[in-house]
Design a protein around this motif. Structure first.
Motif, mmCIF file in Angstrom:
data_model
loop_
_atom_site.group_PDB
_atom_site.id
_atom_site.type_symbol
_atom_site.label_atom_id
_atom_site.label_comp_id
_atom_site.label_asym_id
_atom_site.label_seq_id
_atom_site.Cartn_x
_atom_site.Cartn_y
_atom_site.Cartn_z
ATOM 1 N N CYS A 1 -33.551 -32.558 -35.511
ATOM 2 C CA CYS A 1 -33.040 -31.283 -36.024
ATOM 3 C C CYS A 1 -34.147 -30.227 -36.110
ATOM 4 N N GLY A 2 -35.056 -30.300 -35.185
ATOM 5 C CA GLY A 2 -36.118 -29.299 -35.118
ATOM 6 C C GLY A 2 -37.369 -29.665 -35.893
ATOM 7 N N CYS B 1 -32.186 -34.128 -31.129
ATOM 8 C CA CYS B 1 -32.588 -32.742 -30.872
ATOM 9 C C CYS B 1 -33.855 -32.394 -31.645
ATOM 10 N N CYS C 1 -37.515 -29.877 -28.301
ATOM 11 C CA CYS C 1 -36.293 -30.388 -28.925
ATOM 12 C C CYS C 1 -35.547 -31.335 -27.996
ATOM 13 N N CYS D 1 -27.024 -29.633 -27.632
ATOM 14 C CA CYS D 1 -27.836 -30.727 -27.117
ATOM 15 C C CYS D 1 -26.988 -31.998 -27.045
ATOM 16 N N ALA D 2 -27.614 -33.087 -26.605
ATOM 17 C CA ALA D 2 -26.890 -34.350 -26.472
ATOM 18 C C ALA D 2 -26.498 -34.924 -27.839
ATOM 19 N N GLY D 3 -27.173 -34.477 -28.876
ATOM 20 C CA GLY D 3 -26.882 -35.002 -30.211
ATOM 21 C C GLY D 3 -25.877 -34.173 -30.995
ATOM 22 N N VAL E 1 -27.761 -27.001 -37.227
ATOM 23 C CA VAL E 1 -29.202 -27.231 -37.389
ATOM 24 C C VAL E 1 -29.843 -27.520 -36.033
ATOM 25 N N CYS E 2 -29.032 -27.501 -34.990
ATOM 26 C CA CYS E 2 -29.551 -27.844 -33.671
ATOM 27 C C CYS E 2 -30.417 -26.709 -33.134
ATOM 28 N N PRO E 3 -31.722 -26.974 -32.894
ATOM 29 C CA PRO E 3 -32.596 -25.913 -32.372
ATOM 30 C C PRO E 3 -32.151 -25.427 -30.994
ATOM 31 N N SER E 4 -31.597 -26.334 -30.199
ATOM 32 C CA SER E 4 -31.146 -25.965 -28.859
ATOM 33 C C SER E 4 -30.014 -24.936 -28.945
#
Lengths: 131, 112
Positions: B84-85, B81, B60, A43-45, A32-35
């Protein structure tokens, strides 16, 4: 602002719990990470969900090595209901007090730099190990 | 303060402030003395368009919130992030107003 914050934080808490339960039951990793989706860079998360689930199962070192942000996630999961219930019983918004405390702490440049350095290190770790 | 200076200030910076607060700012500036003009013209306002572009491309990572000085929210977005968008998308619509509010807060310190 206090009411809005309380409602938003409660919705976030419920969403986090549903998310953790859903990912745990599903046993399949969902991106689900947009990055990651847009830039193909974690990303960092990234890995926080998996690390939090490992932490909840007692695998502390595996969790920390995956993503140390799981500690923050676990603190949120454990402390939020306690603060929330105490706020309801005492009719005072301790959630807002916590939010203001954290905001003020992050306005201190030394705290902010420390937090950013930690997050950037986690981010670099995630990129190198393709988390 | 001279009307010409006030009009110049509003023309230059009006777009960076909340629309409904611009008439109030104009009134306050007109009632101020000219000695504060130097400090007022030196104020660096954040650009709402820049904030919107940062929000769309780097939202993000919380860069938009860091840009306007909301460090707490910036760290929160970085850690999650952009939620989650979801938070990142919501901020596309909120960031312009947030920038203008922060600019107004900066200006208020001089209007008092």
């Amino acid at each position: 602002m206090s009411n809005k914050l309380n409602i938003l934080s409660a919705i976030t808490y419920v969403a986090v719990c549903i998310w953790l339960l859903g990912v745990n039951e599903g046993q399949t990793p969902i991106t689900v990470c947009p990055s990651k989706l847009i830039y193909h860079i974690p990303c960092a998360g990234c890995g926080t969900t998996r690390a939090t689930l490992l932490l909840l199962k007692g695998q502390f070192f595996d969790a920390i090595s995956l993503n140390p942000n799981c500690i923050l996630a676990l603190m949120f999961i454990c402390l939020y209901p306690i603060i929330g219930v105490y706020s309801l019983l005492s009719k005072q918004s301790y959630i807002t007090d916590c939010y203001n405390f954290l905001s003020r702490a992050l306005e201190n440049k030394y705290v902010l730099v420390f937090v950013l350095i930690c997050e950037i290190m986690i981010w670099i770790h995630n990129i190198i190990y393709h988390i | 303060m001279e009307q010409q200076k006030v009009d110049m200030f509003i023309m230059t910076n009006g777009a960076n402030l909340p629309e409904q607060k611009v008439p109030f700012v104009r009134e306050k500036l007109l009632s101020m003395d000219d000695s504060k003009w130097g400090a007022l013209s030196a104020i660096q306002f954040k650009n709402p368009t820049t904030a919107l572009l940062l929000s769309i491309f780097l939202g993000c990572y919380g860069v938009d919130r860091f840009y306007i000085g909301n460090t707490g929210m910036g760290v929160g977005k970085l850690l999650t992030c952009g939620g989650c968008g979801i938070w990142a998308i919501i901020d596309w619509f909120l960031i312009s107003d947030a920038v203008k509010e922060e600019n107004y807060k900066k200006l208020q310190a001089y209007l008092v």
